[in-house]
Design a protein around this motif. Structure first.
Motif, mmCIF file in Angstrom:
data_model
loop_
_atom_site.group_PDB
_atom_site.id
_atom_site.type_symbol
_atom_site.label_atom_id
_atom_site.label_comp_id
_atom_site.label_asym_id
_atom_site.label_seq_id
_atom_site.Cartn_x
_atom_site.Cartn_y
_atom_site.Cartn_z
ATOM 1 N N LYS A 71 -22.684 21.234 13.223
ATOM 2 C CA LYS A 71 -22.749 19.643 13.130
ATOM 3 C C LYS A 71 -24.132 19.351 12.678
ATOM 4 N N THR A 72 -25.172 20.098 13.149
ATOM 5 C CA THR A 72 -26.697 19.350 12.815
ATOM 6 C C THR A 72 -27.155 19.897 11.249
ATOM 7 N N ALA A 73 -26.657 20.912 10.839
ATOM 8 C CA ALA A 73 -27.131 21.635 9.725
ATOM 9 C C ALA A 73 -27.072 20.487 8.512
ATOM 10 N N PRO A 74 -25.878 19.912 8.258
ATOM 11 C CA PRO A 74 -25.745 18.750 7.404
ATOM 12 C C PRO A 74 -26.752 17.767 7.369
ATOM 13 N N ARG A 75 -27.308 17.309 8.526
ATOM 14 C CA ARG A 75 -28.297 16.403 8.667
ATOM 15 C C ARG A 75 -29.537 16.611 7.916
ATOM 16 N N LEU A 76 -29.613 18.131 8.240
ATOM 17 C CA LEU A 76 -31.226 18.604 7.562
ATOM 18 C C LEU A 76 -30.722 19.006 5.901
ATOM 19 N N ALA A 77 -29.545 19.077 5.470
ATOM 20 C CA ALA A 77 -29.508 19.248 4.256
ATOM 21 C C ALA A 77 -29.325 17.843 3.691
ATOM 22 N N ASP A 78 -29.019 17.022 4.169
ATOM 23 C CA ASP A 78 -28.752 15.607 3.285
ATOM 24 C C ASP A 78 -29.502 14.445 4.199
ATOM 25 N N HIS A 79 -30.593 14.871 4.530
ATOM 26 C CA HIS A 79 -31.697 14.049 5.355
ATOM 27 C C HIS A 79 -31.769 12.794 4.603
ATOM 28 N N ARG A 80 -32.140 11.677 5.345
ATOM 29 C CA ARG A 80 -32.595 10.426 4.905
ATOM 30 C C ARG A 80 -33.485 10.347 3.938
ATOM 31 N N GLN A 81 -33.629 9.624 2.819
ATOM 32 C CA GLN A 81 -34.536 9.495 1.874
ATOM 33 C C GLN A 81 -35.605 8.215 2.378
ATOM 34 N N PRO A 82 -36.673 8.027 1.929
ATOM 35 C CA PRO A 82 -37.415 6.915 2.093
ATOM 36 C C PRO A 82 -37.165 5.711 1.221
ATOM 37 N N PRO A 83 -37.201 4.586 1.737
ATOM 38 C CA PRO A 83 -36.852 3.494 0.792
ATOM 39 C C PRO A 83 -37.818 3.818 -0.622
ATOM 40 N N LEU A 84 -37.052 2.848 -1.543
ATOM 41 C CA LEU A 84 -37.500 3.082 -2.914
ATOM 42 C C LEU A 84 -39.073 2.866 -3.113
ATOM 43 N N ALA A 85 -39.474 1.905 -2.526
ATOM 44 C CA ALA A 85 -40.863 1.258 -2.594
ATOM 45 C C ALA A 85 -41.788 2.671 -1.916
ATOM 46 N N GLU A 86 -41.526 3.340 -0.777
ATOM 47 C CA GLU A 86 -42.157 4.400 -0.482
ATOM 48 C C GLU A 86 -42.099 5.582 -1.294
ATOM 49 N N LYS A 87 -40.743 5.716 -1.594
ATOM 50 C CA LYS A 87 -40.546 6.851 -2.541
ATOM 51 C C LYS A 87 -41.359 6.878 -3.898
ATOM 52 N N MET A 88 -41.477 5.580 -4.346
ATOM 53 C CA MET A 88 -42.504 5.498 -5.598
ATOM 54 C C MET A 88 -44.003 5.658 -5.279
ATOM 55 N N ARG A 89 -44.382 5.184 -4.074
ATOM 56 C CA ARG A 89 -45.681 5.634 -3.500
ATOM 57 C C ARG A 89 -46.099 7.071 -3.657
ATOM 58 N N VAL A 90 -44.824 7.771 -2.938
ATOM 59 C CA VAL A 90 -45.041 9.152 -2.836
ATOM 60 C C VAL A 90 -45.229 9.953 -4.206
ATOM 61 N N LEU A 91 -44.124 9.364 -5.010
ATOM 62 C CA LEU A 91 -44.266 10.033 -6.488
ATOM 63 C C LEU A 91 -45.244 9.768 -7.360
ATOM 64 N N GLN A 117 -22.539 26.669 6.858
ATOM 65 C CA GLN A 117 -21.628 27.423 6.200
ATOM 66 C C GLN A 117 -21.377 28.676 7.376
ATOM 67 N N ALA A 118 -22.786 29.366 7.648
ATOM 68 C CA ALA A 118 -22.668 30.600 8.243
ATOM 69 C C ALA A 118 -22.234 29.962 9.803
ATOM 70 N N ALA A 119 -22.585 29.165 10.206
ATOM 71 C CA ALA A 119 -22.208 28.463 11.704
ATOM 72 C C ALA A 119 -20.646 28.294 11.769
ATOM 73 N N GLN A 120 -20.302 27.710 10.584
ATOM 74 C CA GLN A 120 -18.735 27.460 10.842
ATOM 75 C C GLN A 120 -18.058 28.756 10.622
ATOM 76 N N ARG A 121 -18.409 29.559 10.000
ATOM 77 C CA ARG A 121 -17.763 31.094 10.148
ATOM 78 C C ARG A 121 -18.069 31.832 11.322
ATOM 79 N N ARG A 122 -19.029 31.276 12.401
ATOM 80 C CA ARG A 122 -19.636 31.799 13.695
ATOM 81 C C ARG A 122 -20.249 33.189 13.271
ATOM 82 N N ASP A 123 -20.654 33.274 12.042
ATOM 83 C CA ASP A 123 -21.395 34.388 11.791
ATOM 84 C C ASP A 123 -23.010 34.531 12.170
ATOM 85 N N GLY A 124 -23.138 34.961 13.265
ATOM 86 C CA GLY A 124 -24.546 34.794 14.280
ATOM 87 C C GLY A 124 -25.623 35.365 13.176
#
Length: 157
Positions: A71-91, A117-124
């Motif tokens: 359940k938690t891994a997708p939050r890491l994979a698809d983490h939020r992005q900074p707003p456009l103004a901050e993203k432009m400053r960072v880039l 995916q590994a967690a869904q398969r219960r493959d420790g």
């Protein structure tokens, strides 16, 4: 005097321009609101969220709670992005290193997806291997970019 009639294409263009201007104003208002994170940096806030998610995953692995890890891994994979103004400053700050930064982010996403995916398969064993890859990816990015980011953006609005 009769009101002036505009050709249909002119009306369409005027409507599109007006809509774009209103949308742009609304977007900038949303960006301004989103950029006001409690510590002044949306990127810093995102990193803290990811740190909390990493702690949740660590706890899930320790307890072999594969559902929590999945359940938690997708939050890491698809983490939020900074707003456009901050993203432009960072880039802008990254300049030629923007590609390397994006590669680190892509590796993090891939490792987090493999973890889920590994967690869904219960493959420790695969969960632990994927988590190690994820940690190495985070560490490599932090070693390359954290200090320069802190020095450059600390205290900036």
């Amino acid at each position: 005097m009769r009101p002036r009639r505009f050709p249909r294409t002119t009306l369409t263009v005027m409507t599109a321009v007006t809509a774009a201007a209103l949308l742009g104003a609304a977007s900038w208002a949303a960006v301004a609101g989103a950029a006001r994170a409690p510590d002044g940096s949306a990127l810093r806030t995102i990193m803290r969220e990811m740190g909390r998610d990493m702690q949740v995953v660590t706890d899930g692995i320790a307890r072999e709670d594969w559902a929590l890890v999945a359940k938690t891994a997708p939050r890491l994979a698809d983490h939020r992005q900074p707003p456009l103004a901050e993203k432009m400053r960072v880039l802008g700050f990254l300049g030629n290193d923007a590609g390397a930064f994006r590669q680190h982010d892509a590796r993090t996403k891939q490792a987090a997806q493999a973890l889920g995916q590994a967690a869904q398969r219960r493959d420790g064993e695969a969960v632990i291997a994927s988590f190690a890859t994820l940690q190495r990816s985070c560490l490599a990015c932090h070693q390359r970019f954290r200090q320069p980011f802190v020095e450059h953006f600390r205290g900036q609005p």
